[in-house]
Motif scaffolding. Structure first.
Motif, short mmCIF file in Angstrom:
data_model
loop_
_atom_site.label_atom_id
_atom_site.label_comp_id
_atom_site.label_asym_id
_atom_site.label_seq_id
_atom_site.Cartn_x
_atom_site.Cartn_y
_atom_site.Cartn_z
N GLN A 24 4.97 3.70 -0.59
CA GLN A 24 5.88 2.65 -1.04
C GLN A 24 5.12 1.80 -2.04
O GLN A 24 3.89 1.68 -1.95
CB GLN A 24 6.33 1.79 0.13
N GLU A 25 5.82 1.21 -2.95
CA GLU A 25 5.15 0.41 -3.99
C GLU A 25 4.26 -0.68 -3.39
O GLU A 25 3.23 -1.02 -3.98
CB GLU A 25 6.19 -0.18 -4.95
N THR A 26 4.61 -1.18 -2.23
CA THR A 26 3.78 -2.22 -1.59
C THR A 26 2.42 -1.69 -1.13
O THR A 26 1.54 -2.47 -0.79
CB THR A 26 4.52 -2.84 -0.38
N ASP A 27 2.23 -0.37 -1.15
CA ASP A 27 0.94 0.24 -0.80
C ASP A 27 -0.05 0.25 -1.96
O ASP A 27 -1.24 0.46 -1.75
CB ASP A 27 1.13 1.72 -0.38
N ARG A 28 0.43 0.07 -3.18
CA ARG A 28 -0.37 0.33 -4.36
C ARG A 28 -1.72 -0.37 -4.36
O ARG A 28 -2.76 0.26 -4.54
CB ARG A 28 0.41 -0.01 -5.64
N GLN A 29 -1.77 -1.67 -4.16
CA GLN A 29 -3.05 -2.38 -4.27
C GLN A 29 -4.04 -1.93 -3.19
O GLN A 29 -5.20 -1.71 -3.48
CB GLN A 29 -2.86 -3.90 -4.22
N GLU A 69 -1.92 5.39 7.97
CA GLU A 69 -2.17 4.01 8.37
C GLU A 69 -2.23 3.90 9.88
O GLU A 69 -1.68 4.72 10.61
CB GLU A 69 -1.12 3.06 7.80
N ARG A 74 -3.98 0.63 5.81
CA ARG A 74 -3.98 1.89 5.08
C ARG A 74 -5.40 2.43 5.10
O ARG A 74 -6.31 1.78 4.57
CB ARG A 74 -3.46 1.68 3.68
#
Length: 158
Positions: A24-29, A69, A74
């Protein structure tokens, strides 16, 4: 800051809570940071200053990404080029290696391979080669790449 540490004192029983899911985009960082920390630890033949957060975005562009995760942390990821059945990336935080996370990520990816999957493993990355061989991958050929000599590996068990 990309050298954020995960507490290494976490009990192995915590891995029973391991979940593998789609990116999900919220995982990127978090995955950018994990990518750099993992490469810094594994790619001992290159300078740590070569590993940048934005590299994650470049090497996973257009790929199907799976996230490992535990309790919202993560701790690993894999990315594949589904059309080519190519495992492009598989990274587990150094503090969680050897605990079954990579195996779980491989199993998840295996459901998306249309034909016998391939991957490239930098020849200098002996621990990665051992991991893949232990999970049924064999060397098909050797070649030169931007990171030096690599092995093209294939797995016929998927």
């Amino acid at each position: 800051m990309h050298n954020k540490q995960i507490n290494s004192a976490q009990p192995l029983t915590e891995l029973r809570q391991l979940a593998i899911r789609k990116f999900q985009e919220t995982d990127r960082q978090a995955l950018r940071e994990l990518f750099v920390v993992s490469r810094d630890a594994a790619f001992i033949w290159s300078s740590n200053s070569e590993h940048k957060l934005e590299d994650f975005d470049i090497v996973t562009a257009g790929e199907l990404i799976f996230v490992a995760e535990i309790a919202g942390k993560r701790i690993g990821f894999a990315s594949i080029d589904e059309a080519d059945s190519f495992l492009h990336n598989l990274f587990v935080h150094p503090q969680y290696q050897g605990r079954g996370v990579g195996k779980a990520l491989l199993a998840c990816c295996g459901r998306y391979f249309l034909v016998a999957p391939t991957l490239k493993c930098v020849k200098a990355n002996v621990s990665a080669r051992r991991f893949y061989e232990a999970h049924g991958w064999t060397v098909r050929s050797e070649a030169e790449g931007p990171d030096g000599p690599y092995l093209l590996m294939v797995c016929k068990s998927y």
